[in-house]
Design an enzyme around this catalytic site. Structure first.
Site, PDB file in Angstrom:
ATOM      1  N   GLN A  91       0.846  -1.189   0.000  1.00  0.00           N
ATOM      2  CA  GLN A  91       0.000   0.000   0.000  1.00  0.00           C
ATOM      3  C   GLN A  91       0.879   1.235   0.000  1.00  0.00           C
ATOM      4  OE1 GLN A  91      -2.875   0.355   3.191  1.00  0.00           O
ATOM      5  NE2 GLN A  91      -3.195   2.534   2.790  1.00  0.00           N
ATOM      6  N   CYS A  97      -6.586   1.354   2.119  1.00  0.00           N
ATOM      7  CA  CYS A  97      -6.542  -0.008   2.663  1.00  0.00           C
ATOM      8  C   CYS A  97      -7.836  -0.782   2.411  1.00  0.00           C
ATOM      9  CB  CYS A  97      -6.231   0.016   4.151  1.00  0.00           C
ATOM     10  SG  CYS A  97      -7.394   0.982   5.147  1.00  0.00           S
ATOM     11  N   HIS A 182      -7.585   0.566  10.049  1.00  0.00           N
ATOM     12  CA  HIS A 182      -6.902  -0.076   8.917  1.00  0.00           C
ATOM     13  C   HIS A 182      -7.575  -1.400   8.556  1.00  0.00           C
ATOM     14  CE1 HIS A 182      -3.661  -0.992   6.192  1.00  0.00           C
ATOM     15  NE2 HIS A 182      -3.328  -2.081   6.848  1.00  0.00           N
ATOM     16  N   ASP A 197      -1.801  -7.697   4.385  1.00  0.00           N
ATOM     17  CA  ASP A 197      -1.794  -6.321   4.882  1.00  0.00           C
ATOM     18  C   ASP A 197      -0.807  -5.528   4.039  1.00  0.00           C
ATOM     19  OD1 ASP A 197      -1.470  -3.926   6.227  1.00  0.00           O
ATOM     20  OD2 ASP A 197      -1.177  -4.823   8.193  1.00  0.00           O
TER      21      ASP A 197
END
Length: 245
Positions: A91, A97, A182, A197
């Site tokens: 990211q 996200c 997040h 993630d």
């Protein structure tokens, strides 16, 4: 604590709302009859049993805290084993996200759903077919890229940026750039439960899993994360389930 990324570009955050996410995915070309997002109302067995089955992936929204931020940085220094067959991207865009969580989810369940649609148009003089969708094009274009190259591809993808903005506008709450929550994704790939993630350097394996136990296995990991921050109420779990005919 705001989300730290490697780009100056920032989007407004996507609402943790299954209806908004469904419209977002369907607008990107996921056929409505293939899969849909659903709220997970609790992590106890009886509440997990209420989630439409089969569950293909799980999204988890949690607050960023100094503790989990330190854990993330420590984890980034650990050499990760290759994750064969896992679709993963970094990211670089602030507040992206939610979109990246959805891209992780769909990217790792492509074998279980259809992304390309097929339309045949018949006229008096010719026939032609169109097979395409934004998601289908996105995954084909990024298939051979590494995680950071995929992040930069998304960062420069104007069509996705507009679609994300439209999804944010469809939310029920007023979007704010100043957030400390997040999204991450859990998916089962090759018999392993992976945490995906974009703020981490690689996928994280949480041990053996299966399509039948994915939701329960993810719930155990999520419970552990919640236990580390018991005073917060900023948690949300959304399951992406295969729609049944």
């Amino acid at each position: 604590m705001a989300e730290k990324t490697s780009s100056s570009k920032r989007w407004l955050p996507l609402e943790a709302n299954p209806d908004v996410m469904n419209q977002f995915l369907w607008g990107l070309g996921l056929p409505p009859g293939e899969a849909e997002c659903n709220d997970v109302y609790g992590l106890d067995e009886e509440l997990l049993a209420m989630v439409p089955q089969p569950v293909l992936a799980v999204l988890f929204l949690y607050p960023i805290t100094p503790q989990n931020e330190q854990e993330r940085l420590q984890q980034s220094n650990i050499k990760q084993d290759p994750c064969e067959g896992v679709y993963f991207m970094r990211q670089t865009v602030g507040n992206a996200c939610g979109t990246i969580g959805l891209l992780h989810a769909i990217g790792n369940i492509k074998s279980q759903i259809k992304l390309a649609y097929h339309i045949t148009v018949n006229t008096w003089c010719f026939n032609f077919s169109v097979e395409n969708s934004f998601l289908d094009r996105f995954y084909k274009s990024t298939a051979s890229m590494d995680p950071m190259e995929r992040a930069l591809y998304l960062e420069n993808d104007r069509e996705m940026e507009v679609a994300h903005s439209d999804a944010v506008a469809a939310g029920e709450t007023e979007a704010s750039d100043n957030v400390n929550d997040h999204f991450i994704c859990y998916a089962c790939v090759n018999g392993q439960l992976y945490e995906l993630d974009g703020r981490k350097t690689a996928p994280v394996s949480h041990g053996p899993s299966s399509p039948n136990s994915l939701l329960q296995d993810a719930a155990k990991v999520i419970k552990g994360m919640i236990a580390k921050n018991p005073d917060s109420m900023n948690f949300n779990v959304i399951a992406i389930s295969k729609k049944q005919a």
